[in-house]
Motif scaffolding. Structure first.
Motif, short mmCIF file in Angstrom:
data_model
loop_
_atom_site.label_atom_id
_atom_site.label_comp_id
_atom_site.label_asym_id
_atom_site.label_seq_id
_atom_site.Cartn_x
_atom_site.Cartn_y
_atom_site.Cartn_z
N GLU A 232 0.84 -1.19 0.00
CA GLU A 232 0.00 0.00 0.00
C GLU A 232 0.88 1.25 0.00
O GLU A 232 1.16 1.83 1.05
N PRO A 233 1.35 1.68 -1.17
CA PRO A 233 2.24 2.85 -1.24
C PRO A 233 1.66 4.10 -0.58
O PRO A 233 2.40 4.89 0.00
N ALA A 234 0.35 4.27 -0.64
CA ALA A 234 -0.26 5.46 -0.07
C ALA A 234 -0.14 5.48 1.46
O ALA A 234 -0.03 6.56 2.07
N ALA A 235 -0.15 4.30 2.06
CA ALA A 235 -0.06 4.23 3.53
C ALA A 235 1.38 4.25 4.03
O ALA A 235 1.63 4.53 5.20
N ARG A 236 2.32 3.97 3.15
CA ARG A 236 3.71 3.79 3.57
C ARG A 236 4.31 5.01 4.27
O ARG A 236 4.93 4.86 5.33
N PRO A 237 4.15 6.24 3.74
CA PRO A 237 4.78 7.39 4.41
C PRO A 237 4.30 7.59 5.85
O PRO A 237 5.10 7.90 6.73
N LEU A 238 3.00 7.38 6.10
CA LEU A 238 2.48 7.56 7.46
C LEU A 238 3.03 6.51 8.40
O LEU A 238 3.36 6.80 9.56
N ILE A 239 3.14 5.27 7.91
CA ILE A 239 3.68 4.20 8.76
C ILE A 239 5.14 4.47 9.08
O ILE A 239 5.58 4.36 10.22
N VAL A 240 5.90 4.84 8.06
CA VAL A 240 7.33 5.11 8.27
C VAL A 240 7.51 6.29 9.22
O VAL A 240 8.35 6.25 10.13
N GLU A 241 6.70 7.32 9.06
CA GLU A 241 6.80 8.48 9.94
C GLU A 241 6.53 8.09 11.39
O GLU A 241 7.24 8.52 12.31
#
Length: 250
Positions: A232-241
């Motif tokens: 889920e590329p769209a969710a990735r930045p929030l998870i990484v953050e």
């Protein structure tokens, strides 16, 4: 460790693992917990677990340290070592002193000793009359596992086997799909660990610890977080953050 204190810790470990079986548990996390419990409770420094696929090929599922992971993987690459022998025979293997068995595993023994291990033991995971995998136990000094430690290791490995076949009679028809599901979850978790290692500049062990911590704080499984990270590329930045914030809080 005093006998009473040791008994309490062993019982606590078994209760914790069994409690997981009564919930919607993540098999990758449970097997990781198993190796961690073994390293904490037994006279060894680290542990790793290999699980078999439907064709009998072994795959690394959990390890308590990077060097243990490397040694377990070397066994698979070299096609030799105590865990492979343990799985093939469905019997425990115990080597109190690696320095005297170099000819038995000519590639594994030098690598294990170079990594700082002086003794190694392996306990089978079994169900339906056959081996599902092997639990490897690594010591940094020579010495045999006593009967008490061997019993604890076999008991914890049996709990893990029960987890894999939970709710079904342990026949090949019921065991194999669960092995496939466990291995598939592990592949996704390994991908996520590699992604976090590169993105956050941490070790593989640290990446998995962060993945598990994030999962627990969000009341989900590490394998589900891994799946979202990788698919889920769209969710990735929030998870990484959010995971980065965890590293800052350590």
């Amino acid at each position: 460790m005093a006998d009473d204190a040791r008994e309490a810790r062993v019982l606590g470990a078994v209760v914790t693992l069994v409690d997981n079986l009564l919930q919607d548990f993540d098999v990758v996390e449970l097997l990781t917990d198993l190796t961690e419990q073994c390293a904490n409770l037994l006279d060894v420094s680290s542990a790793g677990l290999l699980l078999a696929d439907a064709r009998g090929g072994l795959h690394l599922m959990a390890a308590t340290s990077d060097r243990t992971e490397e040694i377990e993987l070397l066994q698979l690459q070299a096609d030799e070592g105590p865990c492979l022998d343990c799985y093939a025979t469905a019997q425990p293997v115990s080597i109190a002193d690696l320095s005297v068995v170099g000819g038995r595993w000519p590639r594994f023994v030098p690598a294990a000793r170079e990594a700082g291990f002086a003794s190694v033991h392996a306990v089978p995971m079994t169900a339906a009359g056959s081996a599902l995998g092997a639990l490897g136990l690594f010591g940094t000094r020579p010495g045999a596992l006593n009967e008490s430690d061997l019993l604890v290791a076999r008991s914890l490995a049996h709990v893990a086997s029960v987890a894999i076949v939970q709710g079904h009679p342990p026949t090949p028809e019921t065991v194999l799909p669960r092995l496939r599901a466990a291995l598939a979850s592990h592949v996704v978790v390994e991908q996520a660990k590699g992604f976090l290692r590169e993105r956050l500049d941490v070790t593989v062990t640290e990446a998995f610890a962060l993945l598990r911590r994030y999962a627990r704080e969000h009341d989900t499984h590490a394998s589900e977080v891994a799946r979202r990270l990788m698919s889920e590329p769209a969710a990735r930045p929030l998870i990484v953050e959010a995971i980065v914030r965890l590293t800052a809080a350590v």
